[in-house]
Scaffold this motif. Structure first.
Motif, short mmCIF file in Angstrom:
data_model
loop_
_atom_site.label_atom_id
_atom_site.label_comp_id
_atom_site.label_asym_id
_atom_site.label_seq_id
_atom_site.Cartn_x
_atom_site.Cartn_y
_atom_site.Cartn_z
N SER A 1 11.08 20.34 20.51
CA SER A 1 11.38 20.22 19.09
C SER A 1 11.22 21.58 18.43
O SER A 1 10.41 22.40 18.83
N GLN A 2 12.03 21.79 17.43
CA GLN A 2 11.97 23.04 16.68
C GLN A 2 10.91 22.89 15.59
O GLN A 2 10.93 21.95 14.81
N VAL A 3 10.01 23.84 15.56
CA VAL A 3 8.94 23.86 14.56
C VAL A 3 9.26 24.95 13.56
O VAL A 3 9.59 26.07 13.94
N ASP A 4 9.18 24.62 12.27
CA ASP A 4 9.38 25.61 11.22
C ASP A 4 8.03 26.24 10.92
O ASP A 4 7.18 25.62 10.27
N PRO A 5 7.79 27.48 11.40
CA PRO A 5 6.48 28.08 11.22
C PRO A 5 6.09 28.27 9.76
O PRO A 5 4.92 28.13 9.41
N LEU A 6 7.07 28.54 8.90
CA LEU A 6 6.77 28.71 7.48
C LEU A 6 6.33 27.39 6.86
O LEU A 6 5.41 27.37 6.02
N VAL B 1 4.85 24.93 8.47
CA VAL B 1 3.50 24.63 8.98
C VAL B 1 2.46 25.45 8.22
O VAL B 1 1.42 24.93 7.81
N ALA B 2 2.75 26.74 7.99
CA ALA B 2 1.82 27.58 7.23
C ALA B 2 1.64 27.05 5.81
O ALA B 2 0.52 27.02 5.29
N ALA B 3 2.73 26.61 5.19
CA ALA B 3 2.63 26.04 3.84
C ALA B 3 1.80 24.76 3.86
O ALA B 3 1.01 24.52 2.93
N ALA C 1 0.51 34.30 9.00
CA ALA C 1 -0.03 34.34 10.36
C ALA C 1 -1.54 34.15 10.33
O ALA C 1 -2.11 33.46 11.18
N GLY C 2 -2.19 34.76 9.34
CA GLY C 2 -3.64 34.63 9.19
C GLY C 2 -4.08 33.20 8.90
O GLY C 2 -5.12 32.76 9.38
N LEU C 3 -3.28 32.48 8.10
CA LEU C 3 -3.58 31.07 7.85
C LEU C 3 -3.61 30.27 9.15
O LEU C 3 -4.52 29.49 9.41
N LEU C 4 -2.58 30.51 9.96
CA LEU C 4 -2.49 29.78 11.22
C LEU C 4 -3.55 30.26 12.20
O LEU C 4 -4.09 29.47 12.98
N ASP C 5 -3.87 31.53 12.16
CA ASP C 5 -4.93 32.07 13.01
C ASP C 5 -6.26 31.42 12.66
O ASP C 5 -7.06 31.10 13.55
N PHE C 6 -6.50 31.23 11.38
CA PHE C 6 -7.71 30.57 10.91
C PHE C 6 -7.84 29.17 11.51
O PHE C 6 -8.90 28.78 12.01
N ASP D 1 2.33 21.82 17.69
CA ASP D 1 3.26 22.37 16.71
C ASP D 1 2.60 23.48 15.91
O ASP D 1 3.24 24.47 15.55
N VAL D 2 1.31 23.32 15.63
CA VAL D 2 0.57 24.39 14.95
C VAL D 2 0.54 25.62 15.87
O VAL D 2 0.77 26.75 15.42
N GLY D 3 0.30 25.39 17.15
CA GLY D 3 0.29 26.49 18.12
C GLY D 3 1.63 27.19 18.19
O GLY D 3 1.69 28.42 18.25
N ALA D 4 2.71 26.44 18.19
CA ALA D 4 4.05 27.04 18.24
C ALA D 4 4.32 27.87 16.99
O ALA D 4 4.86 28.98 17.06
N ALA D 5 3.92 27.36 15.84
CA ALA D 5 4.10 28.10 14.59
C ALA D 5 3.25 29.37 14.59
O ALA D 5 3.70 30.44 14.16
N TRP D 6 2.05 29.26 15.09
CA TRP D 6 1.13 30.40 15.17
C TRP D 6 1.72 31.50 16.05
O TRP D 6 1.73 32.67 15.67
N ARG D 7 2.24 31.12 17.21
CA ARG D 7 2.86 32.11 18.11
C ARG D 7 4.08 32.76 17.46
O ARG D 7 4.30 33.95 17.60
N ALA D 8 4.86 31.97 16.75
CA ALA D 8 6.07 32.49 16.11
C ALA D 8 5.73 33.51 15.02
O ALA D 8 6.40 34.53 14.89
N LEU D 9 4.68 33.24 14.24
CA LEU D 9 4.33 34.15 13.14
C LEU D 9 3.44 35.30 13.58
O LEU D 9 3.47 36.37 12.97
N SER D 10 2.66 35.10 14.63
CA SER D 10 1.71 36.13 15.04
C SER D 10 2.31 37.15 16.00
O SER D 10 1.77 38.23 16.18
N GLY D 11 3.39 36.79 16.65
CA GLY D 11 3.97 37.71 17.62
C GLY D 11 3.23 37.64 18.94
O GLY D 11 2.31 36.84 19.11
N PRO D 12 3.63 38.47 19.89
CA PRO D 12 3.01 38.40 21.21
C PRO D 12 1.54 38.82 21.19
O PRO D 12 1.15 39.73 20.48
N GLY D 13 0.75 38.11 21.98
CA GLY D 13 -0.67 38.45 22.13
C GLY D 13 -0.89 39.24 23.39
O GLY D 13 0.02 39.46 24.20
#
Length: 97
Positions: A6-11, A13-15, A53-58, A79-91
């Motif tokens: 499924s496609q997750v909208d990272p924005l 999820v952050a909202a 990205a910080g919101l999701l990192d939190f 889905d939170v994890g997918a949004a987090w990866r999308a906004l945070s970039g590669p770890g």
């Protein structure tokens, strides 16, 4: 045959995280303390991708917080994890450097 993910909208999820935090005063206070932001700075910060990205990192950095958010909003933790990866970039462990 591989299942379509499924496609997750990272924005979105952050909202959702920000909306949830707004209704959880203790969590919001914790987020503000950790981020160094004041409550009156949140509206301006929402336009910053780093803030999102910080919101999701939190949320991702503390499993009980992730579970509380997921339970309250019906959002799957993955889905939170997918949004987090999308906004945070590669770890560091992603192999994408």
């Amino acid at each position: 045959m591989r299942e379509k993910q499924s496609q997750v909208d990272p924005l979105a999820v952050a909202a959702d995280v920000l909306g949830w935090l707004a209704n959880e005063p203790d969590m919001l206070s914790r987020f503000l303390a950790l981020s160094g932001l004041r409550a009156d700075q949140l509206r301006e910060a929402i336009a910053d991708p780093g803030f999102l990205a910080g919101l999701l990192d939190f949320v991702m950095g503390h499993e009980p917080t992730l579970i509380a958010f997921s339970d309250a909003t019906g959002t799957k933790p993955e889905d939170v994890g997918a949004a987090w990866r999308a906004l945070s970039g590669p770890g560091l462990d992603s192999g994408e450097f």
